[in-house]
Design a protein around this motif. Structure first.
Motif, PDB file in Angstrom:
ATOM      1  N   HIS A 220     103.122   7.682  85.652  1.00 20.19           N
ATOM      2  CA  HIS A 220     102.819   6.278  84.855  1.00 20.19           C
ATOM      3  C   HIS A 220     102.290   6.251  83.277  1.00 20.19           C
ATOM      4  O   HIS A 220     101.426   7.497  83.388  1.00 20.19           O
ATOM      5  N   ASP A 221     102.709   5.458  82.529  1.00 19.49           N
ATOM      6  CA  ASP A 221     101.921   5.455  81.262  1.00 19.49           C
ATOM      7  C   ASP A 221     100.549   5.467  81.272  1.00 19.49           C
ATOM      8  O   ASP A 221      99.942   6.065  80.291  1.00 19.49           O
ATOM      9  N   GLU A 222     100.059   4.834  82.331  1.00 23.25           N
ATOM     10  CA  GLU A 222      98.335   4.640  82.224  1.00 23.25           C
ATOM     11  C   GLU A 222      97.610   6.047  82.396  1.00 23.25           C
ATOM     12  O   GLU A 222      96.672   6.321  81.953  1.00 23.25           O
TER      13      GLU A 222
ATOM     14  N   ARG B  85      98.400   8.462  80.711  1.00 23.19           N
ATOM     15  CA  ARG B  85      98.382   9.206  79.260  1.00 23.19           C
ATOM     16  C   ARG B  85      96.832   8.931  78.660  1.00 23.19           C
ATOM     17  O   ARG B  85      96.612   9.907  77.830  1.00 23.19           O
TER      18      ARG B  85
ATOM     19  N   LYS C 274     105.625   8.213  75.750  1.00 19.83           N
ATOM     20  CA  LYS C 274     105.802   7.102  76.664  1.00 19.83           C
ATOM     21  C   LYS C 274     106.608   7.294  77.915  1.00 19.83           C
ATOM     22  O   LYS C 274     107.578   8.321  77.678  1.00 19.83           O
ATOM     23  N   TYR C 275     106.221   6.757  78.919  1.00 20.87           N
ATOM     24  CA  TYR C 275     107.156   6.755  80.218  1.00 20.87           C
ATOM     25  C   TYR C 275     108.619   6.859  80.064  1.00 20.87           C
ATOM     26  O   TYR C 275     109.538   7.584  80.729  1.00 20.87           O
TER      27      TYR C 275
ATOM     28  N   GLY D 150     106.657   5.664  87.807  1.00 27.04           N
ATOM     29  CA  GLY D 150     106.600   4.779  86.504  1.00 27.04           C
ATOM     30  C   GLY D 150     106.561   3.275  86.315  1.00 27.04           C
ATOM     31  O   GLY D 150     106.261   2.644  85.523  1.00 27.04           O
TER      32      GLY D 150
END
Length: 185
Positions: free
Chosen positions: A12-14, A16, A24-25, A49
């Protein structure tokens, strides 16, 4: 007969915020789909994601397992985490993994560990109580030729202006270049 469903699940982007070099995802998913190609022996899952927030690995394994069980009508399907020796060793990083998650991942799902230069999975498993307890659920992939290709290494090479051609599928390499990924890092 044991069914093998091979799935790559981009995080998932979180996540990052913990790993600054991730793009980005949507880009990671596109690259995984390109790498998987049309052959169908391995595929990309969008489940992780597409969640509202980052989901711990244990929950991702459980969700992917349930999806596979429903898809194939087989309640005996088990998901297994494939990881590098570096991820295995991260089980000892304070606050990174919950102990009950480690217990579930290794005890109920199992691991396949890819050796990395500088990691010694056998020694690490011996020294970690939970991993040692479930050592029969851990398979270490022995490669006759050392392979240290990792997503971290690929990102680092691209960020330094070096070619990754022949290290990753051509379609993924072309995607990285055409989208200018990793060059500003």
């Amino acid at each position: 007969y044991q069914r093998r469903v091979r799935v790559i699940s981009p995080v998932h982007d979180e996540y990052r915020k913990h790993k600054k070099t991730l793009v980005k995802y949507a880009d990671r998913r596109a690259m995984v789909e390109l790498a998987c190609g049309e052959e169908g022996w391995i595929r990309c899952s969008s489940w992780e994601g597409n969640q509202a927030q980052w989901t711990p690995t244990r929950q991702v394994l459980e969700a992917l397992q349930e999806q596979a069980r429903e898809e194939f009508g087989d309640p005996g399907i088990t998901t297994t985490l494939v990881c590098g020796g570096d991820l295995l060793e991260s089980f000892s990083v304070p606050g990174l993994w919950r102990e009950d998650d480690i217990e579930s991942i290794v005890g109920r799902h199992g691991l396949v560990v890819i050796r990395r230069t500088g990691s010694d999975p056998d020694k690490y498993i011996f020294g970690h109580d939970t991993l040692y307890k479930y050592r029969s659920n851990i398979k270490i992939a022995y490669e006759p030729i050392s392979n240290d290709i990792s997503s971290t290494a690929v990102r680092r090479l691209v960020s330094r202006g070096l070619s990754v051609r022949y290290l990753i599928p051509d379609a993924v390499c072309d995607y990285v270049v055409s989208n200018g990924l990793y060059i500003s890092q």
